[in-house]
Write an enzyme that holds these catalytic residues in place. Sequence first.
Site, short mmCIF file in Angstrom:
data_model
loop_
_atom_site.label_atom_id
_atom_site.label_comp_id
_atom_site.label_asym_id
_atom_site.label_seq_id
_atom_site.Cartn_x
_atom_site.Cartn_y
_atom_site.Cartn_z
N ASP A 260 1.82 88.11 36.51
CA ASP A 260 2.69 87.10 35.43
C ASP A 260 3.41 86.25 35.72
O ASP A 260 4.19 86.24 36.28
CB ASP A 260 3.01 87.95 34.38
N ASP A 271 1.12 80.55 30.65
CA ASP A 271 1.15 82.33 30.72
C ASP A 271 0.14 82.90 31.01
O ASP A 271 -0.54 82.97 30.17
CB ASP A 271 2.74 82.90 29.65
N HIS A 354 1.48 85.35 21.07
CA HIS A 354 3.11 84.69 21.13
C HIS A 354 2.92 83.17 20.87
O HIS A 354 1.88 82.54 21.64
CB HIS A 354 4.33 85.50 21.96
N HIS A 361 8.05 82.01 25.04
CA HIS A 361 8.41 82.28 24.05
C HIS A 361 8.15 81.66 22.50
O HIS A 361 9.43 80.87 22.54
CB HIS A 361 8.80 84.11 23.67
N GLU A 384 -2.84 89.23 25.25
CA GLU A 384 -2.64 89.82 26.36
C GLU A 384 -1.97 90.84 25.97
O GLU A 384 -1.18 91.71 26.37
CB GLU A 384 -1.31 89.29 26.76
N TYR A 388 -0.27 100.24 30.57
CA TYR A 388 0.55 101.34 31.28
C TYR A 388 0.72 101.94 31.40
O TYR A 388 1.38 102.78 30.33
CB TYR A 388 1.81 100.12 30.88
N GLU A 408 -3.93 87.96 31.00
CA GLU A 408 -3.50 87.07 28.89
C GLU A 408 -4.27 86.19 29.50
O GLU A 408 -4.27 85.43 30.61
CB GLU A 408 -1.46 87.01 29.81
N1 GLY Z 1 5.38 86.61 30.48
C1 GLY Z 1 6.28 86.49 29.92
C2 GLY Z 1 5.08 87.24 28.45
O1 GLY Z 1 4.47 87.19 28.87
O2 GLY Z 1 5.37 87.44 27.03
MN MN Z 2 3.03 86.25 27.24
MN MN Z 3 3.17 86.08 30.61
#
Ligand code: GLY
Ligand code: MN
Ligand code: MN
Length: 438
Positions: A260, A271, A354, A361, A384, A388, A408
């Site tokens: 990520d 992201d 988000h 974010h 995303e 897990y 994501e």
């Molecule tokens: N990289 C942080 C998230 O995916 O929210």
């Molecule tokens: Mn994210």
């Molecule tokens: Mn992320």
Amino acid sequence: MRKPTEDVRIFAERRQRIAQELQGSALIVAAHPEHVRNHDVHYPYRQDSNMYYLTGFEEPESILILRPGLKPESVMFVRRRDPERETWDGFRYGPEGVEKEFKIDKAYPIDEFMTHAPGLLKEVDQVYYRMFKNSEADAKVQECLEKVKSMQGRTGYGLLPVHDADTLLGEYRLVKSEIELTNLREACEISAQAHLAAMRFTRPGVTERQVQGVLAHNFFMKGAAREGYNYIVASGNAATTLHYNFNDQVCKDGDLLLIDAGAEYNYYTGDITRTYPVNGKFTDEQARVYQGVLDVQKAIIDYVKPGIVFKDLHDMGTSLLTDLMLELGLLSGRKDDLITALQQKRYYPHGIGHWLGMDVHDAGLYYRKGVPREVGANMCFTIEPGLYIPADDTSAPQKYRGIGIRIEDNIRVTSHGAENMTSSVPKEIADIEKVVGK
Ligand code: GLY
Ligand code: MN
Ligand code: MN
């Protein structure tokens, strides 16, 4: 002489747009403080997003006061020029440079804040300021508002009401302009190319840190200023830790690798998360879980268009991933009962995405006065979904333990649907298997 990174008319236009809404008020925005990392070493400085959004100014120890309709309308307090400090730390614009280069009406040295700011605020009815995030700036603003109150005497004007600047500015930042989209798309594309390079580099025996190095190399070689958030390079069971940042293990044959990572370009960040096998070939179990998560992600992206409600995307993620957990034998029982009892959070503890922009974010409300908001054109966000399954979860089928998957992408709402700004990094199983280690 340094020059502003971007054309400062962008920022002047933003201030003007906001000024139309804020007649009679003042908006105060402060730079982030600097932070010490260890003796004589600071963390790399990165300007506060709201400050950059409104000024393009990148120095610490600065405050903007915007006073719509009054003269001067835009006022900044900044560090003085200081030949000795500049010999050590580099160029400062100083008040004169700020007026000249940033289209700011009036600039003063920051050490004169208490001399000028109370007089500037005495002329307004209310103030917009973000409290409780920067104690140094809070103390200055508090002292200033007390001074304004005492200057007014017992005239009935008292303490100025303070409204939340974050909420105000978040609504502007949520809908991206063309120039913002250009920057965000560039951040997304740099991030995507770096993920692709990391995929090609990955093979059994490389370390997570080396993969991080490939990401960073590609970010910087392609023009990013920095990463938008800390790299998550998590192999094997580490992928079940959502914000794993150790990145210090060896990637092993047979394990998955979850990355990520996002590049920041002109203050906008990508992201992206991809998950793929270290050795380039999914096992049947890995493929089953991966394809399940991928199908959920694609279904949700397909649903995006103007007018849908952001909360519905979360609900869709919860519903579809709970179906997947039932199919895989991770949960059992009636789906609705499981969701009511939040049982799905055992394997999917975060939200579906988000807002994305200057902050990973990003700013902007998800609810307005409690009502879930609709999405509109040029809002950008991540989708995303993830699953897990910790290695030590003895209630999960043995064959799935230690698998952590997140996929994501970065989405822009178009006039009729969605643009995937990160589609150039593979996510179909067959496409991934063609690239990893090659
Ligand atoms: N990289 C942080 C998230 O995916 O929210
Ligand atoms: Mn994210
Ligand atoms: Mn992320």
